[in-house]
Design an enzyme around this catalytic site. Sequence first.
Site, PDB file in Angstrom:
ATOM      1  N   GLU A 108      26.537  30.026 -92.771  1.00 41.12           N
ATOM      2  CA  GLU A 108      25.117  29.632 -92.740  1.00 41.12           C
ATOM      3  C   GLU A 108      24.196  30.829 -92.972  1.00 41.12           C
ATOM      4  O   GLU A 108      23.164  30.715 -93.631  1.00 41.12           O
ATOM      5  CB  GLU A 108      24.815  28.955 -91.389  1.00 41.12           C
ATOM      6  CG  GLU A 108      25.512  27.600 -91.257  1.00 41.12           C
ATOM      7  CD  GLU A 108      25.510  27.051 -89.847  1.00 41.12           C
ATOM      8  OE1 GLU A 108      25.861  27.804 -88.906  1.00 41.12           O
ATOM      9  OE2 GLU A 108      25.159  25.878 -89.664  1.00 41.12           O
TER      10      GLU A 108
ATOM     11  N   GLU B 103      32.960  23.762 -87.565  1.00 39.35           N
ATOM     12  CA  GLU B 103      32.382  23.271 -86.305  1.00 39.35           C
ATOM     13  C   GLU B 103      32.978  21.953 -85.812  1.00 39.35           C
ATOM     14  O   GLU B 103      33.188  21.784 -84.617  1.00 39.35           O
ATOM     15  CB  GLU B 103      30.852  23.124 -86.441  1.00 39.35           C
ATOM     16  CG  GLU B 103      30.092  24.444 -86.444  1.00 39.35           C
ATOM     17  CD  GLU B 103      29.956  25.061 -87.827  1.00 39.35           C
ATOM     18  OE1 GLU B 103      30.646  24.613 -88.765  1.00 39.35           O
ATOM     19  OE2 GLU B 103      29.144  25.995 -87.963  1.00 39.35           O
TER      20      GLU B 103
ATOM     21  N   GLY C 192      28.398  29.905 -88.408  1.00 38.73           N
ATOM     22  CA  GLY C 192      27.128  30.633 -88.508  1.00 38.73           C
ATOM     23  C   GLY C 192      27.162  31.741 -89.557  1.00 38.73           C
ATOM     24  O   GLY C 192      26.115  32.124 -90.084  1.00 38.73           O
TER      25      GLY C 192
ATOM     26  N   ALA D  99      28.992  31.725 -85.068  1.00 44.81           N
ATOM     27  CA  ALA D  99      28.264  31.904 -83.814  1.00 44.81           C
ATOM     28  C   ALA D  99      29.300  32.232 -82.748  1.00 44.81           C
ATOM     29  O   ALA D  99      30.485  31.906 -82.900  1.00 44.81           O
ATOM     30  CB  ALA D  99      27.509  30.633 -83.469  1.00 44.81           C
TER      31      ALA D  99
HETATM   32  N1  DAK Z   1      33.052  33.908 -81.578  1.00 41.10           N
HETATM   33  C1  DAK Z   1      33.466  34.796 -80.648  1.00 41.10           C
HETATM   34  N2  DAK Z   1      34.497  35.644 -80.828  1.00 41.10           N
HETATM   35  C2  DAK Z   1      35.121  35.603 -82.022  1.00 41.10           C
HETATM   36  C3  DAK Z   1      34.743  34.696 -83.049  1.00 41.10           C
HETATM   37  C4  DAK Z   1      33.638  33.822 -82.789  1.00 41.10           C
HETATM   38  N3  DAK Z   1      33.160  32.970 -83.684  1.00 41.10           N
HETATM   39  N4  DAK Z   1      35.558  34.881 -84.102  1.00 41.10           N
HETATM   40  C5  DAK Z   1      36.404  35.860 -83.752  1.00 41.10           C
HETATM   41  N5  DAK Z   1      36.161  36.293 -82.511  1.00 41.10           N
HETATM   42  C6  DAK Z   1      36.863  37.324 -81.754  1.00 41.10           C
HETATM   43  C7  DAK Z   1      38.217  36.819 -81.257  1.00 41.10           C
HETATM   44  O1  DAK Z   1      38.063  36.097 -80.071  1.00 41.10           O
HETATM   45  C8  DAK Z   1      38.942  38.128 -81.054  1.00 41.10           C
HETATM   46  O2  DAK Z   1      38.521  38.715 -79.855  1.00 41.10           O
HETATM   47  P1  DAK Z   1      39.581  39.379 -78.807  1.00 41.10           P
HETATM   48  O3  DAK Z   1      40.536  38.281 -78.469  1.00 41.10           O
HETATM   49  O4  DAK Z   1      40.240  40.472 -79.604  1.00 41.10           O
HETATM   50  O5  DAK Z   1      38.729  39.851 -77.658  1.00 41.10           O
HETATM   51  C9  DAK Z   1      38.422  39.000 -82.188  1.00 41.10           C
HETATM   52  O6  DAK Z   1      37.193  38.405 -82.604  1.00 41.10           O
HETATM   53  C10 DAK Z   1      39.368  39.026 -83.386  1.00 41.10           C
HETATM   54  O7  DAK Z   1      39.658  37.697 -83.751  1.00 41.10           O
HETATM   55  P2  DAK Z   1      41.141  37.153 -83.956  1.00 41.10           P
HETATM   56  O8  DAK Z   1      42.110  37.888 -83.090  1.00 41.10           O
HETATM   57  O9  DAK Z   1      41.089  35.670 -83.807  1.00 41.10           O
HETATM   58  O10 DAK Z   1      41.390  37.553 -85.477  1.00 41.10           O
HETATM   59  P3  DAK Z   1      42.356  36.820 -86.526  1.00 41.10           P
HETATM   60  O11 DAK Z   1      42.428  37.702 -87.703  1.00 41.10           O
HETATM   61  O12 DAK Z   1      43.630  36.384 -85.874  1.00 41.10           O
HETATM   62  O13 DAK Z   1      41.571  35.489 -86.927  1.00 41.10           O
HETATM   63  C11 DAK Z   1      39.595  34.207 -87.573  1.00 41.10           C
HETATM   64  C12 DAK Z   1      40.328  35.590 -87.606  1.00 41.10           C
HETATM   65  C13 DAK Z   1      38.215  34.406 -88.174  1.00 41.10           C
HETATM   66  C14 DAK Z   1      40.386  33.210 -88.432  1.00 41.10           C
HETATM   67  C15 DAK Z   1      39.550  33.720 -86.105  1.00 41.10           C
HETATM   68  O14 DAK Z   1      39.003  34.771 -85.291  1.00 41.10           O
HETATM   69  C16 DAK Z   1      38.696  32.511 -85.951  1.00 41.10           C
HETATM   70  O15 DAK Z   1      39.136  31.396 -86.260  1.00 41.10           O
HETATM   71  N6  DAK Z   1      37.500  32.689 -85.399  1.00 41.10           N
HETATM   72  C17 DAK Z   1      36.593  31.605 -85.117  1.00 41.10           C
HETATM   73  C18 DAK Z   1      35.976  31.158 -86.387  1.00 41.10           C
HETATM   74  C19 DAK Z   1      35.078  29.969 -86.189  1.00 41.10           C
HETATM   75  O16 DAK Z   1      35.518  28.898 -85.752  1.00 41.10           O
HETATM   76  N7  DAK Z   1      33.783  30.167 -86.463  1.00 41.10           N
HETATM   77  C20 DAK Z   1      32.812  29.161 -86.290  1.00 41.10           C
HETATM   78  C21 DAK Z   1      32.214  29.299 -84.943  1.00 41.10           C
HETATM   79  S1  DAK Z   1      31.219  27.883 -84.591  1.00 41.10           S
HETATM   80  C22 DAK Z   1      24.705  25.040 -82.921  1.00 41.10           C
HETATM   81  C23 DAK Z   1      24.441  26.351 -83.124  1.00 41.10           C
HETATM   82  C24 DAK Z   1      25.318  27.148 -83.832  1.00 41.10           C
HETATM   83  C25 DAK Z   1      26.490  26.627 -84.302  1.00 41.10           C
HETATM   84  C26 DAK Z   1      26.758  25.316 -84.100  1.00 41.10           C
HETATM   85  C27 DAK Z   1      25.891  24.511 -83.412  1.00 41.10           C
HETATM   86  N8  DAK Z   1      23.826  24.220 -82.209  1.00 41.10           N
HETATM   87  C28 DAK Z   1      22.996  24.767 -81.224  1.00 41.10           C
HETATM   88  C29 DAK Z   1      23.848  22.803 -82.421  1.00 41.10           C
HETATM   89  C30 DAK Z   1      27.423  27.472 -84.983  1.00 41.10           C
HETATM   90  C31 DAK Z   1      28.729  27.302 -84.746  1.00 41.10           C
HETATM   91  C32 DAK Z   1      29.716  28.235 -85.220  1.00 41.10           C
HETATM   92  O17 DAK Z   1      29.467  29.162 -85.940  1.00 41.10           O
END
Ligand code: DAK
Length: 259
Positions: free
Chosen positions: A112, A132, A109, A64
């Site tokens: 998921e 998360e 997400g 997400a």
């Molecule tokens: N959201 C927004 N932007 C994202 C992103 C994300 N999840 N993942 C990557 N990006 C963006 C980065 O910010 C970056 O943007 P710029 O800085 O270039 O503008 C671009 O994509 C490229 O990412 P990286 O530069 O970080 O690329 P790397 O190869 O270095 O790293 C990575 C790739 C996938 C390891 C890293 O980007 C990363 O760790 N991303 C976050 C992954 C993550 O933590 N995903 C889970 C998100 S939490 C809920 C509803 C929904 C949810 C929970 C609760 N409720 C309402 C209760 C869901 C939660 C989630 O999904």
Amino acid sequence: MTHILLEKKDHVAIATVNRPKALNALNSEVLNDLNTLLDEIAADPEIRVLVLTGSGEKAFVAGADIGEMSTLTRTEGEAFGKKGNDVFRKLETLPIPAIAAVNGYALGGGCELAMACDIRLCSDTAVFGQPETGLGITPGFGGTQRLARLVGPGMAKQLIYSARNIKADEALRIGLCNAVYPAEELMPAAEKLAETIAKNAPIAVRACKKAINEGLEMPMDEAVALEEKLFGSCFETADQKEGMQAFLEKRRHDPYQNR
Ligand code: DAK
């Protein structure tokens, strides 16, 4: 749809989440587009299987959108979770099978979204995880529920509490994905599986999806009763008559007509 590319090949729809600058992260716009996509697919009688993938070589869906979520209030967080859950539930209960072709990061997400599909195939570059708790939240698009059902509660708890990402080989070993392919072979494999499914009797395939999905939520006596009803309903179809007649006549059946 701004963030979904859709291609239809015979009876197979291939949808690509296309927001590469954010590794296909799910913001409200992408969720709205996914909702529109699912309505369109469900209403198209020609489409028998959906393949879902992500654009680029790096990510299926990296979660997400953290930027969009970062300032949510409790009420807004619940509303965002409901929006995602409604779309993912629509995908899970889509009448036709959905195959996730996981071509890279499937985090939060993204994991998921893949789990709401019927089948997960992945590339050897895929990374799965529910990060998360490392961000101060719980999985919010069904992760606590579907991961536990897919890999068992013990393994799901370990992955969710630790926020540890796993590679394709480990995802395969624990049953989170069905098969792993070299990256360039993933889409051909996903399309081939989709075409194989699309050649089988569509009403029977849809009945199997309903029986498995709904049956798993029921006590066994009710589940087998549901199976009996769906089995019986197949005998009102032209495809059942052609399939069995072709067997008895030792010939290949005609293409199934979805009726
Ligand atoms: N959201 C927004 N932007 C994202 C992103 C994300 N999840 N993942 C990557 N990006 C963006 C980065 O910010 C970056 O943007 P710029 O800085 O270039 O503008 C671009 O994509 C490229 O990412 P990286 O530069 O970080 O690329 P790397 O190869 O270095 O790293 C990575 C790739 C996938 C390891 C890293 O980007 C990363 O760790 N991303 C976050 C992954 C993550 O933590 N995903 C889970 C998100 S939490 C809920 C509803 C929904 C949810 C929970 C609760 N409720 C309402 C209760 C869901 C939660 C989630 O999904």
